[in-house]
Scaffold this motif. Structure first.
Motif, PDB file in Angstrom:
ATOM      1  N   THR A  86      -3.343   7.060   1.948  1.00 18.85           N
ATOM      2  CA  THR A  86      -4.668   7.388   1.421  1.00 18.85           C
ATOM      3  C   THR A  86      -5.395   8.196   2.482  1.00 18.85           C
ATOM      4  O   THR A  86      -5.180   8.010   3.682  1.00 18.85           O
ATOM      5  N   ASN A  87      -6.232   9.088   2.026  1.00 18.00           N
ATOM      6  CA  ASN A  87      -7.024   9.907   2.938  1.00 18.00           C
ATOM      7  C   ASN A  87      -8.286   9.136   3.320  1.00 18.00           C
ATOM      8  O   ASN A  87      -8.368   8.556   4.398  1.00 18.00           O
ATOM      9  N   VAL A  88      -9.240   9.076   2.414  1.00 19.86           N
ATOM     10  CA  VAL A  88     -10.535   8.481   2.730  1.00 19.86           C
ATOM     11  C   VAL A  88     -10.613   7.029   2.262  1.00 19.86           C
ATOM     12  O   VAL A  88     -11.089   6.146   2.973  1.00 19.86           O
ATOM     13  N   GLN A 185      -8.072   6.448   9.197  1.00 19.74           N
ATOM     14  CA  GLN A 185      -7.708   7.851   9.377  1.00 19.74           C
ATOM     15  C   GLN A 185      -6.882   8.348   8.194  1.00 19.74           C
ATOM     16  O   GLN A 185      -6.224   7.561   7.511  1.00 19.74           O
ATOM     17  N   ASP A 186      -6.957   9.658   8.018  1.00 22.15           N
ATOM     18  CA  ASP A 186      -6.234  10.328   6.933  1.00 22.15           C
ATOM     19  C   ASP A 186      -4.750  10.407   7.293  1.00 22.15           C
ATOM     20  O   ASP A 186      -4.289  11.392   7.856  1.00 22.15           O
ATOM     21  N   GLN A 187      -4.001   9.365   6.958  1.00 17.99           N
ATOM     22  CA  GLN A 187      -2.581   9.323   7.317  1.00 17.99           C
ATOM     23  C   GLN A 187      -1.896   8.164   6.586  1.00 17.99           C
ATOM     24  O   GLN A 187      -2.546   7.408   5.881  1.00 17.99           O
ATOM     25  N   SER A 340      -6.234  13.915  17.108  1.00 14.71           N
ATOM     26  CA  SER A 340      -6.805  13.324  15.895  1.00 14.71           C
ATOM     27  C   SER A 340      -5.902  12.201  15.390  1.00 14.71           C
ATOM     28  O   SER A 340      -4.720  12.402  15.253  1.00 14.71           O
ATOM     29  N   HIS A 341      -6.442  11.114  15.071  1.00  8.92           N
ATOM     30  CA  HIS A 341      -7.774  10.623  15.375  1.00  8.92           C
ATOM     31  C   HIS A 341      -7.634   9.313  16.141  1.00  8.92           C
ATOM     32  O   HIS A 341      -8.078   8.266  15.699  1.00  8.92           O
ATOM     33  N   TYR A 342      -6.959   9.386  17.279  1.00 10.04           N
ATOM     34  CA  TYR A 342      -6.705   8.211  18.117  1.00 10.04           C
ATOM     35  C   TYR A 342      -6.041   8.702  19.401  1.00 10.04           C
ATOM     36  O   TYR A 342      -5.478   9.798  19.422  1.00 10.04           O
ATOM     37  N   GLY A 412     -14.555   9.282  17.958  1.00  9.95           N
ATOM     38  CA  GLY A 412     -13.737   8.928  16.805  1.00  9.95           C
ATOM     39  C   GLY A 412     -13.959   9.998  15.759  1.00  9.95           C
ATOM     40  O   GLY A 412     -14.472  11.077  16.064  1.00  9.95           O
ATOM     41  N   ASN A 413     -13.595   9.709  14.534  1.00 12.86           N
ATOM     42  CA  ASN A 413     -13.727  10.706  13.473  1.00 12.86           C
ATOM     43  C   ASN A 413     -14.358  10.067  12.249  1.00 12.86           C
ATOM     44  O   ASN A 413     -14.047   8.921  11.918  1.00 12.86           O
ATOM     45  N   GLU A 414     -15.214  10.817  11.566  1.00 13.98           N
ATOM     46  CA  GLU A 414     -15.687  10.438  10.234  1.00 13.98           C
ATOM     47  C   GLU A 414     -16.102   8.965  10.145  1.00 13.98           C
ATOM     48  O   GLU A 414     -15.533   8.195   9.399  1.00 13.98           O
ATOM     49  N   CYS A 415     -17.099   8.636  10.909  1.00 14.53           N
ATOM     50  CA  CYS A 415     -17.612   7.258  10.904  1.00 14.53           C
ATOM     51  C   CYS A 415     -19.055   7.217  10.447  1.00 14.53           C
ATOM     52  O   CYS A 415     -19.695   6.165  10.572  1.00 14.53           O
ATOM     53  N   CYS A 483     -14.235  21.137  15.486  1.00 17.45           N
ATOM     54  CA  CYS A 483     -13.195  20.127  15.717  1.00 17.45           C
ATOM     55  C   CYS A 483     -12.139  20.202  14.630  1.00 17.45           C
ATOM     56  O   CYS A 483     -11.019  19.751  14.824  1.00 17.45           O
ATOM     57  N   GLU A 484     -12.508  20.743  13.475  1.00 20.18           N
ATOM     58  CA  GLU A 484     -11.526  21.017  12.417  1.00 20.18           C
ATOM     59  C   GLU A 484     -11.974  22.283  11.711  1.00 20.18           C
ATOM     60  O   GLU A 484     -13.143  22.443  11.392  1.00 20.18           O
ATOM     61  N   TYR A 485     -11.049  23.166  11.458  1.00 17.36           N
ATOM     62  CA  TYR A 485     -11.307  24.319  10.587  1.00 17.36           C
ATOM     63  C   TYR A 485      -9.963  24.836  10.121  1.00 17.36           C
ATOM     64  O   TYR A 485      -8.922  24.464  10.652  1.00 17.36           O
ATOM     65  N   ALA A 486      -9.987  25.688   9.086  1.00 15.27           N
ATOM     66  CA  ALA A 486      -8.759  26.298   8.577  1.00 15.27           C
ATOM     67  C   ALA A 486      -7.734  25.226   8.195  1.00 15.27           C
ATOM     68  O   ALA A 486      -6.923  24.799   9.017  1.00 15.27           O
ATOM     69  N   HIS A 487      -7.784  24.813   6.969  1.00 18.88           N
ATOM     70  CA  HIS A 487      -6.965  23.698   6.493  1.00 18.88           C
ATOM     71  C   HIS A 487      -5.572  24.211   6.138  1.00 18.88           C
ATOM     72  O   HIS A 487      -5.403  24.931   5.160  1.00 18.88           O
ATOM     73  N   ALA A 488      -4.588  23.793   6.935  1.00 19.04           N
ATOM     74  CA  ALA A 488      -3.236  24.368   6.806  1.00 19.04           C
ATOM     75  C   ALA A 488      -2.407  23.677   5.725  1.00 19.04           C
ATOM     76  O   ALA A 488      -1.214  23.453   5.897  1.00 19.04           O
ATOM     77  N   VAL A 514      -7.412  23.939  14.452  1.00 17.49           N
ATOM     78  CA  VAL A 514      -6.940  24.044  13.059  1.00 17.49           C
ATOM     79  C   VAL A 514      -6.505  22.661  12.588  1.00 17.49           C
ATOM     80  O   VAL A 514      -5.926  21.874  13.345  1.00 17.49           O
ATOM     81  N   TRP A 515      -6.834  22.382  11.330  1.00 17.69           N
ATOM     82  CA  TRP A 515      -6.325  21.151  10.723  1.00 17.69           C
ATOM     83  C   TRP A 515      -5.074  21.479   9.971  1.00 17.69           C
ATOM     84  O   TRP A 515      -5.154  22.209   9.007  1.00 17.69           O
ATOM     85  N   GLU A 516      -3.935  21.003  10.294  1.00 16.45           N
ATOM     86  CA  GLU A 516      -3.540  20.188  11.389  1.00 16.45           C
ATOM     87  C   GLU A 516      -2.187  20.644  11.857  1.00 16.45           C
ATOM     88  O   GLU A 516      -1.635  21.580  11.324  1.00 16.45           O
ATOM     89  N   ASN A 543      -0.419  15.066  -1.996  1.00 13.11           N
ATOM     90  CA  ASN A 543       0.148  15.863  -0.906  1.00 13.11           C
ATOM     91  C   ASN A 543      -0.905  16.335   0.080  1.00 13.11           C
ATOM     92  O   ASN A 543      -0.629  17.233   0.874  1.00 13.11           O
ATOM     93  N   PHE A 544      -2.073  15.735   0.041  1.00  9.95           N
ATOM     94  CA  PHE A 544      -3.099  16.064   1.035  1.00  9.95           C
ATOM     95  C   PHE A 544      -2.628  15.704   2.442  1.00  9.95           C
ATOM     96  O   PHE A 544      -3.207  16.151   3.437  1.00  9.95           O
ATOM     97  N   VAL A 545      -1.565  14.924   2.506  1.00  7.71           N
ATOM     98  CA  VAL A 545      -1.013  14.518   3.803  1.00  7.71           C
ATOM     99  C   VAL A 545      -0.051  15.593   4.352  1.00  7.71           C
ATOM    100  O   VAL A 545       0.412  15.487   5.472  1.00  7.71           O
ATOM    101  N   CYS A 546       0.217  16.606   3.534  1.00  3.78           N
ATOM    102  CA  CYS A 546       1.087  17.697   3.987  1.00  3.78           C
ATOM    103  C   CYS A 546       0.217  18.922   4.204  1.00  3.78           C
ATOM    104  O   CYS A 546       0.096  19.783   3.325  1.00  3.78           O
ATOM    105  N   ASP A 547      -0.419  18.990   5.339  1.00  2.00           N
ATOM    106  CA  ASP A 547      -1.386  20.058   5.599  1.00  2.00           C
ATOM    107  C   ASP A 547      -1.270  20.560   7.023  1.00  2.00           C
ATOM    108  O   ASP A 547      -2.262  20.768   7.701  1.00  2.00           O
ATOM    109  N   GLY A 548      -0.010  20.746   7.435  1.00  5.48           N
ATOM    110  CA  GLY A 548       0.212  21.127   8.826  1.00  5.48           C
ATOM    111  C   GLY A 548       0.756  22.536   8.995  1.00  5.48           C
ATOM    112  O   GLY A 548       1.201  23.182   8.055  1.00  5.48           O
TER     113      GLY A 548
HETATM  114  C1  IPT Z   1     -11.333  15.759   7.396  1.00  7.72           C
HETATM  115  C2  IPT Z   1     -10.794  14.644   8.244  1.00  7.72           C
HETATM  116  O1  IPT Z   1     -11.489  14.516   9.431  1.00  7.72           O
HETATM  117  C3  IPT Z   1      -9.356  14.782   8.547  1.00  7.72           C
HETATM  118  O2  IPT Z   1      -8.893  13.551   9.018  1.00  7.72           O
HETATM  119  C4  IPT Z   1      -8.589  15.233   7.356  1.00  7.72           C
HETATM  120  O3  IPT Z   1      -8.709  14.279   6.365  1.00  7.72           O
HETATM  121  C5  IPT Z   1      -9.149  16.511   6.882  1.00  7.72           C
HETATM  122  O4  IPT Z   1     -10.464  16.357   6.525  1.00  7.72           O
HETATM  123  C6  IPT Z   1      -8.466  17.046   5.662  1.00  7.72           C
HETATM  124  O5  IPT Z   1      -7.101  17.027   5.692  1.00  7.72           O
HETATM  125  S1  IPT Z   1     -12.590  15.067   6.400  1.00  7.72           S
HETATM  126  C7  IPT Z   1     -12.824  16.108   5.045  1.00  7.72           C
HETATM  127  C8  IPT Z   1     -13.379  15.310   3.932  1.00  7.72           C
HETATM  128  C9  IPT Z   1     -13.753  17.227   5.384  1.00  7.72           C
END
Ligand code: IPT
Length: 964
Positions: A86-88, A185-187, A340-342, A412-415, A483-488, A514-516, A543-548
């Motif tokens: 799960t992401n969020v 964390q998103d993982q 990210s993120h530990y 940390g991230n997104e708290c 800290c994050e941009y350009a979603h790969a 770049v994420w990630e 597949n939001f977990v495949c963004d590298g």
């Molecule tokens: C942002 C997260 O910080 C990161 O962990 C990851 O989930 C990324 O997005 C997307 O893959 S949070 C997002 C809702 C802007």
């Protein structure tokens, strides 16, 4: 008040030693407890009592498991449960700090003897570098305590309990604990003892901890060194002739440490009977005049976000994999990592020190799932959780404080926001004032030293860069770090060049991450690589977990090659004066002495000459115009291009001599004339066929059936592409999501009406209207065929009809050819795929591939593989060959499945090559953007529906030979 079991209470743990610096080398004995352990899984926390921890427990009936590892990745046929993504959203009901009764629990047992030379005196500590999500530990039947904080080191004092032989270490791990609320964390959720377990001897009176303070004064060129230690000792740095007492300060001339020149000095700390190896890097990092500086100079982060990931072992990484990550980063011009993120495995930071990477070291903290609940109950704003947060901050800083590579602490991230974060920042600033603090989630920047953002638009970055942004006073003077941009994710990210231009224009914009780094696709028995939902999860984020930037097997994706080009630290461009090239050193500190420059001269893609180019060893930030040689003799009218490359002059730790760092191409002369349209041959009609030169057409539809000996099928105008993840867009994006919009409009099911098939004296003209059912918009397409008896010419004219308010995915023709045509050669952009906003890495040249080799294996299949700026293309195989030349240059894509099949596929294994080769010859493509998480396609890269004309010339061979 009812008392909760330890794993549910909010405390960080009990019985552990205070955190301290992690170090790899000392003369104290150590024993790795990695390896095969006995293992038993229970579906609930209380599935078994504690009797397994007794020293005489018989675990002979248990299974074996490898430590470090995650149990869900080790059970045969899912015997130990499955990974879940799960992401969020939390994958359990949110009722902090309670966790579900269904709480998979792994009991781990390991018997060990002390090595024969284990010292008889002194103490020992047992160290766990990472256990998800918590552990309760016993040694020889005695309970040591318990801890939470999955990606943090925990130690117990065990000296008094050790015996020479047959020690029994028992560890109970629960998948869920109160700590899980802090680790959203998103993982993948991956329980287990996933990092090393080590027994360390501690000599009598050994230091509890030490802190290396190594600063650099750029004005004087001197380093300051002080090593604080709780027991008195001495510090030596032979190379600097230093021998000083702990607590004492020395100032000496040194070379500073930077990511570009990671100068380390070997030293030693001798204290309390232990000799600890030090690797000292002198550097200072601070914010001055609104700019983040290292050693007095502005830093520009060319960074990536790195999760720890391996497709078979999850977050359990061996040293070779960590080294591979670092070397791949360095080879791709990356100079910074956000962990990210530990906190990463500590050995990773040793590698960053050694190879040179700026590190944003992040705490093991994310409570993102509370956002879905309007942040109600967010632990970072609840005083009961503050000790746990404080523990996480301390374990981050204490473990990693001696690494020169670490330049920012990240809370940390997104708290969200809350007093707990303020408490963490306050503690960190007091403990280590030498590093600025980072946190993105609080726009007030009350607790941070840099203004951090994720996924802002280019326009906003520009505004912030011009310091024209509104906002709280606290952040007005802060540097901007993305800290994050350009979603790969999937194909992309697009728009990198435009971001980089902003970073290089505005002093305040200091680059980003770049994420990630890597796709988290897990090896799956059926699908190749699996993503969310492939392991039976009831709640998941696909597949939001495949963004590298790397595929799961660490093959660089086109996105990484694009990033490498965009962030190249040397810019090579046409000089102002003809015959010159302008070279700009974009390094932060390094001059160009470590690079060699080469030139080559090509005519119509053919290499004619090459040589070395003398470029002065420009200091960082400087440019020079360098004269190119006289162009060698070349055919008149040819397109001529200089390619200048900057390569490593000498081998480094991460790449051999000759490794390319940067390149540029400079057009010497454009082609003198456009390709000639074949003309002269007369079409002939016979029964249901029309022939024109080598072309055979269906007389009723006007569709080509054969080009000479080559069968042709389904040639028609095409606007559809299998939407990319960025086309589909993230649900939270306010912008239009094109994948959905295109489908709503019906662009994936366009119908083709034939309006006229007209045989003229020297041409065959087919008029058609291409439009989706249920809509009153469409495209009028006219195909005009001509021939000189050998070649076929095709002119396509397109005129949009109706109200087109959305961009087209693509605009071109597609046609089916025999699948036996499997070899590809072209003159154009290459060697890899490119799209309008991901084209920086494509260079003009002659390229060769196979059809299979043109495909980019995105974990979730989607549009891919387009080659840009193609002047001509040859397909060959079997006995046939086809050559296509374009006017203007075109994009091509070739695959053994249709766009519809690509669109329907969920995994690479769904794509099975068919008998037809589907060739796309595109006049234009829509951009890619980054909307799978961030902003969409920039206006200049949108493909608006507009009148267009484009031409192709087809020639054929039926002998397998080269066409004329
Ligand atoms: C942002 C997260 O910080 C990161 O962990 C990851 O989930 C990324 O997005 C997307 O893959 S949070 C997002 C809702 C802007």
């Amino acid at each position: 008040m009812s008392t909760l079991p330890w794993y549910e209470d909010v405390s960080p743990g009990r019985g552990t030693l205070p955190p301290r610096a992690w170090y790899a080398r000392s003369d104290a004995a150590s024993l790795s407890l990695n390896g095969e352990w006995a293992f038993r899984l229970s579906p609930a926390a209380d599935g078994h009592d504690d009797s397994f921890a007794a020293a005489d427990f018989d675990a002979s009936g248990w299974d074996g498991i490898t430590v470090p590892g995650h149990w869900v990745l080790q059970g045969k046929d899912g015997a130990y449960g499955a990974p879940a993504y799960t992401n969020v959203v939390y994958p359990f009901p949110v009722d902090p700090p309670r966790v579900p009764s269904e709480n998979p629990t792994g009991d781990h047992l390991r018997r060990f003897d002390l090595p024969g030379d284990w010292p008889a005196t002194g103490g020992a500590v047992l160290r766990f570098d990472g256990v998800e999500s918590c552990a309760r530990v016993w040694l020889n039947g005695t309970e040591l305590g318990e801890f939470k904080g999955s990606r943090l080191a925990h130690e117990f004092a065990v000296g008094r309990l050790l015996r020479a032989r047959d020690n029994v270490l028992a560890v109970r791990v629960h998948q869920w604990s109160s700590g899980s609320y802090l680790e959203d964390q998103d993982q993948w959720w991956l329980p287990g003892i996933f990092r090393d377990v080590t027994l360390l001897h501690r000599p009598e009176g050994a230091p509890a901890d030490f802190f290396v303070h190594a600063s650099y004064d750029h004005a004087g060129g001197t380093g300051g060194l002080r090593v604080d230690c709780d027991v008195p000792g001495r510090v030596t740095v032979p190379e600097l002739g230093l021998d000083l007492a702990t607590g004492g300060t020395a100032t000496v001339p040194v070379e500073p440490w930077s990511a570009e020149v990671p100068r380390l000095y070997e030293g030693e700390l001798t204290a309390g009977g232990e000799r600890i190896a030090l690797r000292i890097g002198f550097r200072s990092v601070y914010v001055e005049d609104g700019v983040l500086k290292a050693n007095g100079r502005r830093v520009l982060f060319r960074g990536v976000n790195r999760h720890e990931f391996h497709p078979e072992r999850g977050r359990s990484l061996d040293l070779a994999t960590m080294r591979e990550d670092v070397e791949l980063m360095k080879r791709h011009n990356i100079n910074a990592v956000r962990t990210s993120h530990y906190p990463p495995h500590p050995a990773f930071l040793d590698l960053c020190d050694e190879y040179g990477l700026w590190v944003v070291d992040e705490g093991d903290l994310e409570t993102h799932g509370f956002e879905e609940l309007a942040w109600r109950g967010n632990p970072v704003d609840d005083a009961r959780w503050t000790p746990a947060l404080h523990d996480r901050a301390a374990r981050l800083v204490e473990r990693d404080k001696n690494h020169p590579s670490v330049v920012l602490w990240s809370l940390g991230n997104e708290c969200g926001t809350g007093a707990g974060l303020t408490a963490m920042a306050r503690w960190i600033r007091e403990r280590d004032p030498s590093r600025p603090v980072h946190y993105e989630g609080d726009r007030s920047c009350a607790d941070t030293d840099v203004y951090s953002r994720m996924y802002p638009t280019h326009a906003e970055v520009d505004e912030i860069g011009r310091r024209a942004d509104e906002g709280p006073e606290a952040r007005r003077g802060l540097p901007l770090v993305l800290c994050e941009y350009a979603h790969a994710m999937g194909n992309g990210p697009g728009g990198l060049s435009e971001y980089q231009r902003l970073f290089e224009t505005h002093e305040r914009c200091q680059g980003g991450f770049v994420w990630e780094w890597i796709d988290h696709g897990l090896v799956h028995p059926e699908y190749g690589y699996g993503y969310g939902g492939d392991f039976g999860e009831e709640l998941h984020d696909g597949n939001f977990v495949c963004d590298g930037l790397l595929f799961p097997d660490r093959t660089p994706s086109p996105g990484l090659l694009e990033y490498k080009k965009v962030i190249e630290p040397v810019r090579i461009a046409a000089g102002e004066e003809p015959g010159t090239v302008s070279v700009t050193n974009g390094h932060d500190v390094a001059d160009l002495a470590h690079l060699a420059f080469t030139w080559s001269f090509r005519a119509d893609g053919e290499d004619l000459a090459e040589g070395l180019l003398e470029v002065p060893a420009l200091p960082a930030g400087r440019s020079a115009a360098v004269r190119l040689p006289e162009p060698p003799a070349h055919p008149a009218g040819a397109e001529t291009v200089w390619t200048v490359r900057a390569v490593l002059a000498r081998a480094t730790a991460w790449a051999p001599a000759g490794h390319e760092i940067a390149w540029g191409q400079i057009t010497a002369a454009a082609p003198a004339a456009a390709p000639r349209t074949p003309a002269g041959a007369r079409p002939a009609r016979a029964a249901d066929r029309i022939t024109l030169g080598p072309g055979v057409f269906d007389a009723r539809t006007g569709e080509p059936l054969a080009f000479g000996a080559v069968a042709v099928t389904g040639l028609r105008l095409d606007v559809w592409r299998a939407p990319t993840d960025n086309d589909e867009g993230a649900p939270w994006q306010p912008d239009v999501r094109y994948g959905t919009l295109w489908r709503t409009l019906g662009l994936h099911r366009m119908r083709h009406r034939t309006d006229e098939v007209r045989v003229g004296p020297d041409s065959l003209t087919v008029r058609s209207r291409v439009a989706p059912a249920g809509r009153d918009l469409g495209l009028a397409a006219t195909y005009r065929w001509t021939s000189d008896g050998t070649a076929l010419g095709l002119d396509v004219d397109v005129v949009p009809e109706g109200e087109w308010t959305v961009p087209l995915p693509r605009l071109g023709v597609r046609l089916g050819l025999p699948g036996t045509l499997d070899r590809v050669a072209w003159y154009g952009g290459g060697p890899g795929e490119a799209y309008p906003d991901t084209r920086a890495a494509a260079r003009l040249g002659r390229w060769e591939s196979t059809v299979a080799g043109l495909q980019t294996p995105y974990v979730r299949p989607q549009e891919n593989g387009a080659r840009i700026d193609t002047r001509w293309l040859e397909l060959s195989g079997g006995t046939d060959g086809v050559r296509v030349a374009g006017d203007p240059a075109f994009w091509f894509t070739a695959r053994r499945w249709t766009t519809e099949q690509l669109d329907a596929a969920a995994h690479g294994t769904d794509l099975v090559p068919g008998d037809v080769l589907w060739l796309h010859l595109d006049h234009a493509q829509h951009g890619i953007g980054s909307q799978s998480c961030g902003p969409g396609v920039l206006p200049v890269h949108r493909l608006s529906a507009a009148p267009a004309s484009f031409s192709f010339t087809f020639t054929f061979t039926a002998s397998g030979g080269q066409s004329a």
